[in-house]
Write a protein that holds these residues in place. Sequence first.
Motif, PDB file in Angstrom:
ATOM      1  N   LEU A  55     -33.791   1.862  36.503  1.00 41.38           N
ATOM      2  CA  LEU A  55     -32.500   1.469  35.932  1.00 41.38           C
ATOM      3  C   LEU A  55     -32.161   2.280  34.693  1.00 41.38           C
ATOM      4  CD1 LEU A  55     -32.067  -2.376  36.151  1.00 41.38           C
ATOM      5  CD2 LEU A  55     -30.531  -0.624  36.991  1.00 41.38           C
ATOM      6  N   THR A  58     -29.035   4.527  34.219  1.00 46.37           N
ATOM      7  CA  THR A  58     -27.691   4.074  33.884  1.00 46.37           C
ATOM      8  C   THR A  58     -27.356   4.304  32.415  1.00 46.37           C
ATOM      9  OG1 THR A  58     -28.537   1.880  33.482  1.00 46.37           O
ATOM     10  CG2 THR A  58     -27.645   2.291  35.660  1.00 46.37           C
ATOM     11  N   ASN A  76     -16.732  -3.416   5.679  1.00 46.84           N
ATOM     12  CA  ASN A  76     -16.883  -4.429   6.727  1.00 46.84           C
ATOM     13  C   ASN A  76     -15.919  -4.205   7.877  1.00 46.84           C
ATOM     14  OD1 ASN A  76     -18.990  -5.944   5.831  1.00 46.84           O
ATOM     15  ND2 ASN A  76     -17.700  -7.159   4.431  1.00 46.84           N
ATOM     16  N   ARG A  77     -14.681  -3.930   7.514  1.00 48.16           N
ATOM     17  CA  ARG A  77     -13.658  -3.800   8.536  1.00 48.16           C
ATOM     18  C   ARG A  77     -13.947  -2.597   9.443  1.00 48.16           C
ATOM     19  NH1 ARG A  77      -7.441  -3.567   8.261  1.00 48.16           N
ATOM     20  NH2 ARG A  77      -7.065  -4.285  10.377  1.00 48.16           N
ATOM     21  N   GLU A  80     -16.981  -3.286  11.663  1.00 49.98           N
ATOM     22  CA  GLU A  80     -16.706  -4.209  12.767  1.00 49.98           C
ATOM     23  C   GLU A  80     -15.841  -3.564  13.840  1.00 49.98           C
ATOM     24  OE1 GLU A  80     -15.182  -7.333  10.416  1.00 49.98           O
ATOM     25  OE2 GLU A  80     -17.193  -7.795   9.674  1.00 49.98           O
ATOM     26  N   LEU A  84     -16.815  -3.073  17.816  1.00 47.73           N
ATOM     27  CA  LEU A  84     -16.034  -3.612  18.929  1.00 47.73           C
ATOM     28  C   LEU A  84     -15.509  -2.494  19.828  1.00 47.73           C
ATOM     29  CD1 LEU A  84     -14.095  -6.394  17.023  1.00 47.73           C
ATOM     30  CD2 LEU A  84     -16.174  -6.621  18.412  1.00 47.73           C
ATOM     31  N   PRO A  91     -25.387  -4.141  26.877  1.00 48.50           N
ATOM     32  CA  PRO A  91     -26.688  -3.464  26.822  1.00 48.50           C
ATOM     33  C   PRO A  91     -26.578  -1.950  27.020  1.00 48.50           C
ATOM     34  CG  PRO A  91     -26.473  -4.794  28.820  1.00 48.50           C
ATOM     35  CD  PRO A  91     -25.322  -5.140  27.944  1.00 48.50           C
TER      36      PRO A  91
ATOM     37  N   LYS B   2      -8.397 -10.913   0.218  1.00 51.33           N
ATOM     38  CA  LYS B   2      -8.076  -9.621   0.819  1.00 51.33           C
ATOM     39  C   LYS B   2      -7.900  -9.749   2.326  1.00 51.33           C
ATOM     40  CE  LYS B   2     -10.690  -6.729  -2.209  1.00 51.33           C
ATOM     41  NZ  LYS B   2     -12.132  -6.800  -2.122  1.00 51.33           N
ATOM     42  N   TYR B   3      -6.991  -8.913   2.877  1.00 52.73           N
ATOM     43  CA  TYR B   3      -6.726  -8.964   4.322  1.00 52.73           C
ATOM     44  C   TYR B   3      -7.995  -8.651   5.111  1.00 52.73           C
ATOM     45  CZ  TYR B   3      -4.587  -7.993   8.834  1.00 52.73           C
ATOM     46  OH  TYR B   3      -4.270  -8.003  10.152  1.00 52.73           O
ATOM     47  N   ILE B   7      -9.760 -10.887   8.132  1.00 54.07           N
ATOM     48  CA  ILE B   7     -10.129 -10.444   9.476  1.00 54.07           C
ATOM     49  C   ILE B   7     -11.615 -10.678   9.709  1.00 54.07           C
ATOM     50  CG2 ILE B   7     -10.356  -8.406  10.968  1.00 54.07           C
ATOM     51  CD1 ILE B   7      -7.530  -8.607  10.674  1.00 54.07           C
ATOM     52  N   HIS B   8     -12.392 -10.259   8.688  1.00 51.44           N
ATOM     53  CA  HIS B   8     -13.844 -10.358   8.738  1.00 51.44           C
ATOM     54  C   HIS B   8     -14.280 -11.794   9.047  1.00 51.44           C
ATOM     55  CE1 HIS B   8     -17.935  -9.371   7.418  1.00 51.44           C
ATOM     56  NE2 HIS B   8     -17.920 -10.485   6.720  1.00 51.44           N
ATOM     57  N   ILE B  12     -14.440 -12.562  13.920  1.00 52.30           N
ATOM     58  CA  ILE B  12     -15.779 -12.272  14.401  1.00 52.30           C
ATOM     59  C   ILE B  12     -16.740 -13.343  13.912  1.00 52.30           C
ATOM     60  CG2 ILE B  12     -17.653 -10.578  14.337  1.00 52.30           C
ATOM     61  CD1 ILE B  12     -15.145  -8.631  13.583  1.00 52.30           C
ATOM     62  N   HIS B  14     -20.263 -14.224  12.639  1.00 52.46           N
ATOM     63  CA  HIS B  14     -21.381 -13.474  12.085  1.00 52.46           C
ATOM     64  C   HIS B  14     -22.640 -14.310  12.107  1.00 52.46           C
ATOM     65  CE1 HIS B  14     -18.769 -10.316  10.490  1.00 52.46           C
ATOM     66  NE2 HIS B  14     -17.902 -11.301  10.376  1.00 52.46           N
ATOM     67  N   LYS B  43     -28.046  -8.770  34.432  1.00 50.76           N
ATOM     68  CA  LYS B  43     -28.052  -7.717  33.425  1.00 50.76           C
ATOM     69  C   LYS B  43     -27.961  -6.350  34.093  1.00 50.76           C
ATOM     70  CE  LYS B  43     -28.332  -8.684  28.995  1.00 50.76           C
ATOM     71  NZ  LYS B  43     -28.008 -10.070  29.126  1.00 50.76           N
ATOM     72  N   THR B  46     -24.462  -5.498  34.897  1.00 55.43           N
ATOM     73  CA  THR B  46     -23.637  -5.037  33.771  1.00 55.43           C
ATOM     74  C   THR B  46     -23.978  -3.613  33.387  1.00 55.43           C
ATOM     75  OG1 THR B  46     -25.198  -5.923  32.173  1.00 55.43           O
ATOM     76  CG2 THR B  46     -23.349  -7.332  32.752  1.00 55.43           C
ATOM     77  N   LEU B  47     -25.196  -3.168  33.717  1.00 48.79           N
ATOM     78  CA  LEU B  47     -25.549  -1.779  33.454  1.00 48.79           C
ATOM     79  C   LEU B  47     -25.022  -0.866  34.551  1.00 48.79           C
ATOM     80  CD1 LEU B  47     -29.236  -2.141  32.271  1.00 48.79           C
ATOM     81  CD2 LEU B  47     -27.391  -1.134  30.967  1.00 48.79           C
TER      82      LEU B  47
END
Lengths: 118, 565
Positions: A55, A58, A76-77, A80, A84, A91, B2-3, B7-8, B12, B14, B43, B46-47
Amino acid sequence: MARDITYLTDVFLITCVVESGLADKIIDAATSVGAQGATINYARGTGIRDRMGLLGVTIDEQKEIIRIIVSKEQSNRVFESMYLAGNLDTPGKGIMWMVKLDRVATYIPKDVIKRAGG
Amino acid sequence: MKYSDYIHESEINHKSLSYNLLTPKATKGKSLKPQKIKVSPAKALTLLAPYTISRIMEQIKAVVPLAAYLFLFQLLILRQPISSATTICLGLIAVIIGLAIFMEGLKTGLMPFGNVIGDTLPKKAPMVLVLIIIGILGVGVTYAEPAIGALKAFGSSINPQDAPYLYEILNNRSETLVVMVGAGVGLAAIIGTIRFVKGWSLKPMIYAALAPTIILTAYVWSNPDLRTILGLAWDCGAVTTGPVTVPLVLSLGIGIAASAGKGDSSLSGFGVVTMASLFPIIAVLILAIHVSQTISVEEIIASTSMASDMTIGEVSKWSQTPFVEIIGGVRAILPLVIFLMIVLFVILRSKLPNNMITTYGLTLSIIGMCVFNIGLTYGLGAIGGQAGTNLPAAFMEVPISEVSPIYNELLGLTIVILFAWLLGFGATLAEPALNALGLTVQELTNGAFKKSMLMYSVAGGVAFGIALGVGKIVFAFDLATVLIPLYLLAIVLTYFSTEEFVNVAWDSAGVTTGPVTVPLVLAMGLGLGNAVSATEGFGILSMASICPILAVLLMGLYIQFKQKK
């Protein structure tokens, strides 16, 4: 005449190792939330790929390493949105981390320094 | 607030976890080496899903637009229904899946061989042995090239009365033909490697390779029986430089150049493709001259009428689909693999980095080749042939179409030429290798030669070439009378160009002819040739090779001129 160095503080370095081909998408996500630029290295990864047997095919052995320097406020922004955009929650896609930098120096235009009040 | 903090916090979830909890604990007498990972079926899915889909999508992008263009052109402009549409669609699916599997096999199976051999061979073996191995490899990779099967597949459509030697070579000596083409590629690989090591300029090599090519062409052209072979010979040059030959030969050459200490030139990767598209032409021309001296026209015609009497009624199981394609696929890949294994295990006594994955890759490349071969016959060959057969309906009366001629002669011919032009332009822009070449060139010339400029000049060149080639078949003019002046012009332009542009221009012809375009264009040419009762339908690819060379050279000269100003 003495030459100036302006040190930048409150700087963070984000490093992101992903499958080759994903870098452009991730950098695009980072710059759209304020990152100023990125450095890309090509690399070869080992680890999980070799432990999955067949595997492992892949997961691309070729990796791209993205490095982005951000301010503390952005960090941070940017972090993140890169996570995403790269779908790092699936995985085999990659790994990323962020470290605080002690100082950074580069060419800073005079008017930019003035604007910042330095 | 702060914006970014908002968002942080809001988008999301954490969580933090100490990495200490995940890494293995040190215990006495137990190895801490990571264990094999067990992957659950969910799994694994998904790979596997993105892995499979991305590879198939790549081929869909290459095949579907071209096929759709041909389908729509035939339905809307030629007003011809598509015969056996279901079979063609299944065939095209086979092409897509076959190519996807084959390319993955190439990447995971064949390329590691090339890389390991390229790295270790020059260190462990003397130069002469290295060159011999590279030469043999040239023959092997030619066999493994997906497009080469197309040449063999279309041989039966030649009429032995009109083009006796062409018929003889394509039908009774197709194996010799491939070996000769392979020998040409082998020689090109050897010379290309010597060039890597010595750092020679490409210009004198182009002159030296073109001189015999043009002389032989002129000689063959002077013999009316042999003249029909020219199209095939020049097309062979375009067929050879495909997705197997180029990377494998390059990875060896670059490895050798690096170990010889001269691998630093940014241009060292270029030039092999040029040689590999010129030498096969010489090889095929020599084969043709040899055949013409050993067997007479009458003998060929006599033997074909005898053979056609004999074969009726005894079609064995092995010469039917899918067995023929499977045998063809295995025969294409296996010799190359065995040769690479002998070099690696016997001569170098070396090992592969990952046996299991390489075996998987090799299996894939054989399976992919078999599936692709089936698709070649029923998908690409069929749709290309049909398009070619129906094209003349636009400007002349043909038995298959009741409404023909659909347009008056001038308009019809214009439509056909325009069709060929667009086909060439679109197919070339879609070729992924061109994109890669464009990027390399942009870097090499520090942005003076932009990626888009290269892509459009190559695509425009190919488009003109294919239009010219279609014109050759429709108007039945002599290939040599166009090719020789064009190549002479290319020599003149080469003389005035700088080394970078010469390298890029001459290599650009090779990258444009991939495994989808070649069979499609070959089949279209032959179908068209039959429909307008031309003696043979080869030659389109050779036009599609020289025109981009000229286009890129001209573009390069223009850039040079602009920079001087």
